[in-house]
Write a protein that holds these residues in place. Structure first.
Motif, PDB file in Angstrom:
ATOM      1  N   LEU A  20     -36.210  21.099  -8.263  1.00  0.00           N
ATOM      2  CA  LEU A  20     -36.142  19.899  -7.540  1.00  0.00           C
ATOM      3  C   LEU A  20     -37.565  19.345  -7.991  1.00  0.00           C
ATOM      4  N   ASP A  21     -38.478  19.889  -7.541  1.00  0.00           N
ATOM      5  CA  ASP A  21     -39.884  19.354  -7.837  1.00  0.00           C
ATOM      6  C   ASP A  21     -40.217  19.184  -9.504  1.00  0.00           C
ATOM      7  N   PHE A  22     -39.638  20.000 -10.322  1.00  0.00           N
ATOM      8  CA  PHE A  22     -40.192  19.780 -11.788  1.00  0.00           C
ATOM      9  C   PHE A  22     -39.022  18.625 -12.140  1.00  0.00           C
ATOM     10  N   ALA A  23     -37.792  18.585 -11.775  1.00  0.00           N
ATOM     11  CA  ALA A  23     -36.801  17.349 -12.154  1.00  0.00           C
ATOM     12  C   ALA A  23     -37.195  16.099 -11.548  1.00  0.00           C
ATOM     13  N   LEU A  24     -37.601  15.892 -10.295  1.00  0.00           N
ATOM     14  CA  LEU A  24     -37.897  14.677  -9.635  1.00  0.00           C
ATOM     15  C   LEU A  24     -39.341  14.103 -10.369  1.00  0.00           C
ATOM     16  N   ALA A  25     -40.166  15.088 -10.503  1.00  0.00           N
ATOM     17  CA  ALA A  25     -41.562  14.757 -11.215  1.00  0.00           C
ATOM     18  C   ALA A  25     -41.315  14.061 -12.598  1.00  0.00           C
ATOM     19  N   LEU A  26     -40.332  14.600 -13.393  1.00  0.00           N
ATOM     20  CA  LEU A  26     -40.089  14.016 -14.656  1.00  0.00           C
ATOM     21  C   LEU A  26     -39.594  12.788 -14.333  1.00  0.00           C
ATOM     22  N   LEU A  76     -28.327  14.548   2.184  1.00  0.00           N
ATOM     23  CA  LEU A  76     -28.076  16.232   2.675  1.00  0.00           C
ATOM     24  C   LEU A  76     -27.229  16.726   1.358  1.00  0.00           C
ATOM     25  N   LEU A  77     -27.684  17.894   1.038  1.00  0.00           N
ATOM     26  CA  LEU A  77     -27.058  18.659   0.015  1.00  0.00           C
ATOM     27  C   LEU A  77     -26.085  19.801   0.500  1.00  0.00           C
ATOM     28  N   SER A  78     -24.897  19.853  -0.024  1.00  0.00           N
ATOM     29  CA  SER A  78     -23.888  20.782   0.704  1.00  0.00           C
ATOM     30  C   SER A  78     -22.992  21.400  -0.598  1.00  0.00           C
ATOM     31  N   THR A  79     -22.728  22.479  -0.443  1.00  0.00           N
ATOM     32  CA  THR A  79     -21.352  22.776  -1.379  1.00  0.00           C
ATOM     33  C   THR A  79     -20.180  22.905  -0.572  1.00  0.00           C
ATOM     34  N   ASN A  80     -19.333  22.542  -1.080  1.00  0.00           N
ATOM     35  CA  ASN A  80     -17.827  22.278  -0.572  1.00  0.00           C
ATOM     36  C   ASN A  80     -18.011  21.848   0.782  1.00  0.00           C
ATOM     37  N   PRO A  81     -18.371  20.707   1.384  1.00  0.00           N
ATOM     38  CA  PRO A  81     -18.267  20.316   2.853  1.00  0.00           C
ATOM     39  C   PRO A  81     -17.115  19.975   3.115  1.00  0.00           C
ATOM     40  N   SER A  82     -16.761  20.357   4.256  1.00  0.00           N
ATOM     41  CA  SER A  82     -15.772  20.066   5.122  1.00  0.00           C
ATOM     42  C   SER A  82     -15.460  18.571   5.297  1.00  0.00           C
ATOM     43  N   LEU A  96     -24.259  12.085   1.518  1.00  0.00           N
ATOM     44  CA  LEU A  96     -24.201  13.824   1.217  1.00  0.00           C
ATOM     45  C   LEU A  96     -23.970  13.560  -0.548  1.00  0.00           C
ATOM     46  N   ILE A  97     -24.465  14.422  -0.964  1.00  0.00           N
ATOM     47  CA  ILE A  97     -24.355  15.023  -2.424  1.00  0.00           C
ATOM     48  C   ILE A  97     -23.979  16.291  -2.465  1.00  0.00           C
ATOM     49  N   GLU A  98     -23.092  16.611  -3.157  1.00  0.00           N
ATOM     50  CA  GLU A  98     -22.333  18.132  -3.266  1.00  0.00           C
ATOM     51  C   GLU A  98     -23.179  18.603  -4.347  1.00  0.00           C
ATOM     52  N   LYS A  99     -23.215  19.909  -4.156  1.00  0.00           N
ATOM     53  CA  LYS A  99     -23.823  20.808  -5.092  1.00  0.00           C
ATOM     54  C   LYS A  99     -22.655  21.409  -5.672  1.00  0.00           C
ATOM     55  N   PRO A 100     -22.779  21.892  -7.155  1.00  0.00           N
ATOM     56  CA  PRO A 100     -24.027  21.821  -7.765  1.00  0.00           C
ATOM     57  C   PRO A 100     -24.301  20.311  -8.450  1.00  0.00           C
ATOM     58  N   LEU A 101     -25.824  20.134  -8.367  1.00  0.00           N
ATOM     59  CA  LEU A 101     -26.141  18.671  -8.720  1.00  0.00           C
ATOM     60  C   LEU A 101     -25.735  18.670 -10.204  1.00  0.00           C
ATOM     61  N   LEU A 102     -25.055  17.597 -10.486  1.00  0.00           N
ATOM     62  CA  LEU A 102     -25.111  17.430 -11.972  1.00  0.00           C
ATOM     63  C   LEU A 102     -25.450  16.145 -12.276  1.00  0.00           C
ATOM     64  N   GLU A 105     -27.315  12.285 -10.759  1.00  0.00           N
ATOM     65  CA  GLU A 105     -26.609  11.724  -9.587  1.00  0.00           C
ATOM     66  C   GLU A 105     -27.777  11.876  -8.223  1.00  0.00           C
ATOM     67  N   LEU A 106     -28.541  12.796  -8.218  1.00  0.00           N
ATOM     68  CA  LEU A 106     -29.597  12.766  -7.281  1.00  0.00           C
ATOM     69  C   LEU A 106     -30.622  11.768  -7.666  1.00  0.00           C
ATOM     70  N   THR A 107     -31.057  11.707  -8.683  1.00  0.00           N
ATOM     71  CA  THR A 107     -32.196  10.691  -8.742  1.00  0.00           C
ATOM     72  C   THR A 107     -31.812   9.143  -8.598  1.00  0.00           C
ATOM     73  N   ARG A 108     -30.354   9.009  -9.020  1.00  0.00           N
ATOM     74  CA  ARG A 108     -29.860   7.450  -8.833  1.00  0.00           C
ATOM     75  C   ARG A 108     -29.650   7.281  -7.609  1.00  0.00           C
ATOM     76  N   ALA A 109     -29.355   8.359  -6.818  1.00  0.00           N
ATOM     77  CA  ALA A 109     -29.129   8.170  -5.146  1.00  0.00           C
ATOM     78  C   ALA A 109     -30.389   7.928  -4.410  1.00  0.00           C
ATOM     79  N   ILE A 110     -31.342   8.444  -4.974  1.00  0.00           N
ATOM     80  CA  ILE A 110     -32.670   8.600  -4.442  1.00  0.00           C
ATOM     81  C   ILE A 110     -33.216   7.043  -4.880  1.00  0.00           C
TER      82      ILE A 110
END
Length: 120
Positions: A20-26, A76-82, A96-102, A105-110
């Motif tokens: 995450l550190d690497f991807a977000l720094a980019l 919040l990151l979660s896999t298969n949230p109820s 909520l962002i579901e994992k796996p991160l594709l 999506e995460l950077t757009r949300a941020i």
């Protein structure tokens, strides 16, 4: 020159944190490990919290951060949230962002959350 927005990440898996550190720094963000002893998230532009954290959970951590004066928008990151977890995250005012991160999506949300927070 302006400082890049600082994203505080709460992730127990060190390899995921490094990724995450690497991807977000980019993408132009500064990343801080929320678990670091000297970390003060009150100045964070955004929080990223893994729902399953060792001895606790992400929602409990978010509540504690809010009680300590941190008002940064949260993801919040979660896999298969109820459905119940989805509702709890929404009630906490987090995204909520579901994992796996594709894709990005995460950077757009941020970026969206940071813009909304600036406009508020």
């Amino acid at each position: 020159m302006a400082h890049p927005p600082c994203i505080f990440v709460y992730e127990r898996d060190r390899s995921v944190l490094a990724s995450l550190d690497f991807a977000l720094a980019l993408q132009g963000f500064a990343v801080a490990d929320g678990a670091a002893g000297d970390a003060d998230p009150r100045g964070a532009a955004c929080l990223i919290i893994e729902h399953r954290l060792g001895s606790g959970d992400g929602l409990g951590l978010l509540a504690q951060l809010r009680a300590n004066g941190c008002s940064a928008p949260a993801i919040l990151l979660s896999t298969n949230p109820s459905r119940e977890l989805r509702n709890q995250i929404a009630a906490a005012g987090a995204l909520l962002i579901e994992k796996p991160l594709l894709c990005d999506e995460l950077t757009r949300a941020i970026r969206t959350l940071i813009q909304q927070n600036k406009a508020a």
